[in-house]
Design an enzyme around this catalytic site. Sequence first.
Site, PDB file in Angstrom:
ATOM      1  N   ASP A   1      -9.787   3.678   5.445  1.00 25.26           N
ATOM      2  CA  ASP A   1     -10.963   2.968   7.059  1.00 25.26           C
ATOM      3  C   ASP A   1     -10.973   4.498   8.105  1.00 25.26           C
ATOM      4  O   ASP A   1     -11.777   4.580   9.079  1.00 25.26           O
ATOM      5  CB  ASP A   1     -10.617   2.044   7.859  1.00 25.26           C
ATOM      6  CG  ASP A   1     -10.444   0.941   6.901  1.00 25.26           C
ATOM      7  OD1 ASP A   1     -11.520   1.031   6.027  1.00 25.26           O
ATOM      8  OD2 ASP A   1      -9.777  -0.212   7.475  1.00 25.26           O
TER       9      ASP A   1
ATOM     10  N   ASP B   1     -17.896 -12.659   4.134  1.00 26.85           N
ATOM     11  CA  ASP B   1     -17.974 -12.163   5.865  1.00 26.85           C
ATOM     12  C   ASP B   1     -18.344 -12.317   6.892  1.00 26.85           C
ATOM     13  O   ASP B   1     -19.391 -11.274   7.948  1.00 26.85           O
ATOM     14  CB  ASP B   1     -17.371 -10.576   5.689  1.00 26.85           C
ATOM     15  CG  ASP B   1     -16.601 -10.595   4.302  1.00 26.85           C
ATOM     16  OD1 ASP B   1     -15.826 -11.526   4.393  1.00 26.85           O
ATOM     17  OD2 ASP B   1     -15.991  -9.620   4.014  1.00 26.85           O
TER      18      ASP B   1
ATOM     19  N   HIS C   1      -7.568  -0.533   6.866  1.00 24.78           N
ATOM     20  CA  HIS C   1      -7.038   0.056   5.480  1.00 24.78           C
ATOM     21  C   HIS C   1      -7.006   1.305   5.917  1.00 24.78           C
ATOM     22  O   HIS C   1      -7.993   2.630   6.745  1.00 24.78           O
ATOM     23  CB  HIS C   1      -7.698   0.469   4.835  1.00 24.78           C
ATOM     24  CG  HIS C   1      -8.374  -1.620   4.101  1.00 24.78           C
ATOM     25  ND1 HIS C   1      -9.873  -1.963   4.591  1.00 24.78           N
ATOM     26  CD2 HIS C   1      -8.368  -2.149   3.153  1.00 24.78           C
ATOM     27  CE1 HIS C   1      -9.685  -2.827   4.192  1.00 24.78           C
ATOM     28  NE2 HIS C   1      -8.846  -3.212   3.829  1.00 24.78           N
TER      29      HIS C   1
END
Length: 439
Positions: free
Chosen positions: A104, A309, A101
């Site tokens: 990030d 996740d 992203h």
Amino acid sequence: MKEYFPNIKKIKYEGANSKNPLAFHYYDENKVVAGKKMKDHLRFAMAWWHNLCAQGTDMFGTDTMDKSFGQKIGTMEHAKAKVDAGFEFMQKMGIHYFCFHDADLIPETNDINVNYKRLDEISDYILKKMKQTGIKCLWGTANMFSNPKFFAGAGSTSSADVYAFAAAKVKKALDITVKLGGRGYVFWGGREGYEHLLNTDMQLELDNIARLMKMAVKYGRKIGFKGDFYIEPKPKEPMKHQYDFDASTAINFLRHYGLDKDFKLNIEANHATLAGHTFEHELRVSRLNNMLGSIDANQGDPILGWDTDEFPYDVYTATMAMYEVLKSKGLTGGFNFDAKNRRGSYTHEDMFYAYILGMDTYALGLINADKLIKDGRIEKMIKEKYASFNTGIGKKIVSDKTSLEELSKYACKMKDAKLPKSNHQELMQSIVNQIIHSK
Ligand code: XLS
Ligand code: NI
Ligand code: NI
């Protein structure tokens, strides 16, 4: 050059009998399975956010992990240290791709002009590393969910100004993705949804999301982006209801707005199970619609109802997933580990153990799926199950050569129909077990 993981050497394939925790037991990147090297089937990617940014914070507690990499968090020095650590990690793991992203890569400020400059600077730095190492970008995306201004969505926001900021983020994330040669660009609609219909103009929100995607396609193609755009469906979290609920919903959306030529889907295992489907169901639906583009390889927890996740370790699921991938003749994207270490697995070594687990799980999935297809028993049983459509009235049905009148006459003449053939589910499960566990 500073080494960030000095205790770890390049992870090598040592085979199933090796007791070395820092070795692959099944993933042997150059081994040919089903006509292709493992690394080309799997195209593993490191998720920048989980691996280099997330420090084990949860809703009730703060960091357990140290991802400072020797720098002060929130500085460009830290952003660069993450690049260095990330490339060292990928090289040691033998991972050839990464996903990111915008947020990030840099510490974002309240001035988008500053963010743009920082993104230019960091992407120059990343590009240099990419050239040195041969590591590539799988896909990029814009984080349009963390900043409070996106509380009501990005494409689906109620504020035209916030919409403009979302568009500005998409533009820059596309610039960087193209600069880094990314194969894809992802839209995950984290906040593209609603809490309550009472205060929601659903039509406007859906139309505006599509408008943002159309502008992205137009701009992306203009600056030379040749890859796929992807929607990553997810039913909920953080919103109560997300518009891109599951594969079917996302495909319908794309077709309705004429976006289906430029978009495919990025299917995440944990999102599939949150939607009440299996992972392989979502892959099958995407594949049958020629929409299977890329995969976020993780897994959820059957007793928890959110996106945990976790690194994939369920070999059965990986097998069925790889069956779909082999049947789809490969992905345009790859396998991004959108997965994080458990909060209690906080050491740097744990980062390596986690990726070894994920990569070995998918290697096993690939090996098993290939065996399943080569064995042929399962597919033969499916053919036999539907054999009544090969001749007689069945053949007429599937060649569209009959009518309700004719079928009614046919049924009346028979008076009643026998049960369909047995589904033999347990037999098939037993065969799968046998195929998976035989040498
Ligand atoms: C969150 C999503 C996200 C996307 C990228 O649940 O999986 O991480 O993959 O924005
Ligand atoms: Ni997710
Ligand atoms: Ni994801």
